[in-house]
Design an enzyme around this catalytic site. Structure first.
Site, PDB file in Angstrom:
ATOM      1  N   ASP A  36      28.425  -7.293  -5.181  1.00 17.44           N
ATOM      2  CA  ASP A  36      27.602  -7.465  -6.373  1.00 17.44           C
ATOM      3  C   ASP A  36      27.340  -6.129  -7.066  1.00 17.44           C
ATOM      4  O   ASP A  36      27.542  -5.053  -6.486  1.00 17.44           O
ATOM      5  CB  ASP A  36      26.263  -8.106  -5.938  1.00 17.44           C
ATOM      6  CG  ASP A  36      25.666  -8.983  -7.029  1.00 17.44           C
ATOM      7  OD1 ASP A  36      26.022  -8.806  -8.202  1.00 17.44           O
ATOM      8  OD2 ASP A  36      24.824  -9.829  -6.688  1.00 17.44           O
ATOM      9  N   ASP A  45      25.564 -16.383 -13.077  1.00 13.66           N
ATOM     10  CA  ASP A  45      24.424 -16.836 -12.275  1.00 13.66           C
ATOM     11  C   ASP A  45      23.916 -18.178 -12.769  1.00 13.66           C
ATOM     12  O   ASP A  45      23.025 -18.765 -12.160  1.00 13.66           O
ATOM     13  CB  ASP A  45      23.280 -15.807 -12.345  1.00 13.66           C
ATOM     14  CG  ASP A  45      23.503 -14.675 -11.359  1.00 13.66           C
ATOM     15  OD1 ASP A  45      24.434 -14.779 -10.545  1.00 13.66           O
ATOM     16  OD2 ASP A  45      22.740 -13.690 -11.401  1.00 13.66           O
TER      17      ASP A  45
END
Ligand code: GLA
Length: 742
Positions: A479, A549
């Site tokens: 990430d 997301d």
């Protein structure tokens, strides 16, 4: 495929069955003139007749020659300051402060195959016969510098790949202020510029507008390719559709600051450039050093946007992605992020994993919160030591237990970041990107580690290595959750600070490369607060990327539709999550959530232990279905049929290469009362093949399905005649059609 050189007229023609790309050397100035890029044309011994010249009021390079103005000549890699007033493809400041360059043709070589780029991701070949590369060497004698322009043409792809390499052969350093990867001058401006734009949780929205005189551009100055703009733009003809017409795609194999710029001059010539963003960029090139730009992959399609996308899909799936996982079926995963966020313990994780295993899921991914004291997003990044309060048996113990359950285990890292409360920050406060004597801005309560420094990359490698060595890890979610600010490296001189953002990305690539080399069987999924680094650069290292997301099915229709402009389904991370959805609060049926997520890598991200037996049974059916269809979905040709940005209906399909099988996804965003008749016109099928559609008694020839379509109202014939008694689909309904040749 061929690269033909007309030595008398000094012309170069790269072509295959689909595209032609032609340029020449200018007689007097020895610079490169662009002649043509587009649909394949036959080779001729001379293309002199394509040269356009007009006497126009302007400054000219040569006295008495009124057609030697570079402003009126289409060029290959233009410079500024010597009669061309448009934005240049390169700009250099030399030791006396001059910015004039004059790279002149020196020689060429044709290389079978495609050479790798230096420390940069790029498309590749597996066999020399797949492609040919033309390298043109130009020399600026005053600067004492070489410039090598590289052009690759693939045998069977409508693609030209370009990059540029600068070499300093003098005694003085010089500064590169701008070095684009490609520049093409098109003869007219009858184009719409299409690109992918967005923000966190709404990535890759398709936008387009007719280009007009002046400059229009997309860019990133955030240190990552970014949510705001994907490093991709397309110029399509005004009447080009998804399936017909001309389009030129430009896609940059890079993950940092970039610029994609279209400039239409006053004579309607359109200059497209793409490369590292020159804003904030300045690279000091010392004697004997080289600087190579990232690669730009240019696609020409005369089969509409879909034709362009399919070319990118095949190339990126098979000749950009690499390694162990490239051609393998990817495991159906479950990620605990939306299930638990930071609040979990070993017991909770194991209960999710066990239920997942029973429902046919193959990989468990432990997301953020397993290290340091990370109970929210304010702490611990950089302390890659397990939190024994949550996981008393460590990652090693947990991974072994998950392995015994019969699942693979994956782990989340955010390697490039550090929080203030960590040992890492305490030991090395100067290892962050920050400007001395200035405030260091926060992003999600964290700082960026200075990956332009090798010792920082080495240190993070060793921390990750410690965990990977001792645990059973087959997947990493990498990430990156904030953009760069106050960009400065304490390890570089004052005149090298313009190098930081690019050196940083080279550091990221370096860490990936080392991990892949040591752990070739780990599947990497890249992520950057969702899709902020969903770019071709990272696909070279991580064959899949978390697209957003936002896991809401209706939002995902747009995000995945946009992402598919460039990126193959095998790369698009897509999960079924809980309702009400955590990003928008929407309720969508579990069938629609899965029907959307199937068109990607497919997985789950919710607390499945809390589901009803009925829902669990559905998940079991879904995983079984995906296992049966994933070969088709990852290897087939993807077609967009109905556009979520234009209508309430969305549709797409995948057809196997042999056209024997297909799967169609059809989605109706809002339910409508007393509605019109609907048909879905398919594409990509064999017109002569007879197909059965699962659940239907009739069979249909490909030509019928592609011209008449699947007739949806047919399903309603046996319904109750009173409207109010009929079963309603509700909002966000969807349907899959499975076609098989009979
Ligand atoms: C980012 C990612 C999410 C999740 C969180 C964890 O937002 O995109 O998927 O991993 O970080 O903090």
């Amino acid at each position: 495929m061929a690269i033909k050189v007309n030595s008398e007229t000094k012309e170069f023609h790269l072509y295959n069955r689909q595209v032609s790309y032609i340029f020449r050397v200018l007689e007097k100035s020895n610079q490169l003139e662009h002649l043509y890029f587009g649909e394949k044309i036959r080779h001729r011994d001379s293309f002199k007749h394509l040269i356009e010249r007009e006497i126009r009021p302007s400054c000219n390079m040569f006295e008495g020659d009124h057609t030697s103005s570079l402003e009126h000549i289409k060029q290959e890699y233009p410079s500024f300051g010597t009669t061309d007033y448009r934005y240049p493809a390169h700009m250099i400041t030399n030791s006396i402060g001059s910015q004039i360059t004059n790279y002149q043709y020196h020689s060429y070589q044709i290389i079978p195959g495609k050479p790798a780029l230096e420390n940069l991701p790029a498309t590749y070949v597996e066999d020399f016969q797949e492609a040919e590369t033309l390298e043109i060497t130009l020399i600026d004698e005053v600067l004492e510098s070489k410039l090598i322009l590289s052009y690759t043409i693939y045998a069977n792809r409508n693609v030209i790949c370009r990059n540029a390499k600068f070499i300093n052969e003098g005694k003085d350093s010089f500064y590169i202020n701008n070095a684009m990867s490609t520049s093409v001058d098109f003869p007219d401006d009858q184009f719409e510029m299409l690109h992918l734009t967005g923000a966190w949780a709404r990535e890759a929205h398709v936008e387009g507008q007719k280009i007009s005189k002046g400059i229009q551009s997309i860019y990133s100055a955030r240190g990552a390719s970014s949510h705001a703009h994907n490093p991709f733009l397309a110029l399509k003809r005004l009447d080009t559709t998804e399936h017909t017409g001309e389009v030129y795609g430009f896609s940059l194999v890079y993950s940092g600051n970039f610029l994609g710029q279209v400039e239409v001059d006053t004579y309607s010539v359109t200059r497209v450039m793409m490369g590292i963003n020159p804003f904030q960029f300045k690279w000091k090139l010392n004697p004997n050093d080289t600087f190579q730009t990232p690669e730009c992959v240019m696609v020409y399609s005369n089969e509409g946007l879909n034709g362009m996308s399919q070319t990118y899909h095949d190339l990126y799936r098979t000749r950009l992605a690499r390694g162990y996982w490239r051609d393998k079926e990817r495991p159906i995963l479950i990620n605990n992020w939306e299930a638990t966020y930071f609040h979990f313990n070993e017991e909770k994780i194991l209960s999710i994993a066990e239920t997942a295993r029973d429902l046919g899921i193959e990989l468990f991914v432990l997301d953020d919160g397993w290290f340091g004291k990370r109970n929210d997003d304010t702490s611990s990044l950089g302390d890659w030591f397990v939190d024994k309060d949550k996981l008393p048996n460590g990652i090693q113990g947990l991974s072994e237990k998950i392995d015994r359950l019969g699942l693979k285990f994956g782990l989340w890292f955010e390697p490039e970041m550090v929080c203030k409360d960590t040992k890492l920050f305490n030991d090395h406060p100067d290892w962050i990107i920050a400007t001395p004597n200035r405030r260091a801005s926060h992003g999600r309560n964290q700082f960026i580690l200075d990956f332009s420094r090798q010792e920082v990359v080495d240190h993070i490698f060793s921390l990750m290595d410690d965990i990977l060595l001792t645990s059973k890890i087959s997947y990493i979610k990498w990430d990156m959750n904030r953009y760069m600010t106050e960009t400065y490296s304490q390890s570089l001189d004052y005149d090298q600070q313009g190098e930081v953002a690019h050196r940083y990305i080279l550091g990221v690539y370096n860490l990936y490369e080392r991990l892949i080399e040591k752990y070739p069987e780990i599947l990497f999924e890249s992520c950057a607060g969702g899709g902020a680094r969903f770019d071709p650069g990272l696909l070279y290292y991580a064959p899949q990327a978390w697209a957003s997301d936002n896991t809401d099915a209706a939002e995902r229709l747009k995000i995945q539709y946009g992402t598919s402009m460039v990126y193959p389904l095998s790369s698009i991370g897509s999960h079924v999550s809980a309702v009400p959805n955590h990003q928008v609060g929407r309720m969508t049926p579990i069938e629609t959530r899965a029907n959307t997520a199937y068109f990607g890598t497919f997985g789950y991200e919710l607390d499945i232990t809390k589901l009803s037996d009925e829902e669990k049974a559905k998940i079991k059916t879904q995983t079984a279905f995906f296992k049966e269809k994933r070969q088709l979905i990852r290897n087939g040709d993807f077609y967009r049929l109905l556009n979520p940005f234009e209508s309430n209906e969305v549709s797409w399909m995948v057809v196997s290469k042999d056209k024997k099988e297909a799967i169609v996804g059809y989605y109706k965003v809002l339910a409508k009362p007393n509605d019109k008749y609907y048909r879905i016109k398919l594409t990509g099928l064999d017109p002569d093949k007879l197909y059965a559609i699962e659940g239907k008694e009739t069979t249909h020839y490909g030509d019928e399905l592609m011209n008449v379509g699947i007739v949806l109202a047919e399903d309603y014939t046996n319904r109750a005649s009173e409207y109010w008694k009929r079963e309603k689909s509700g909002d966000f309904s969807s349907k899959l059609f499975i076609l098989k040749e009979v």
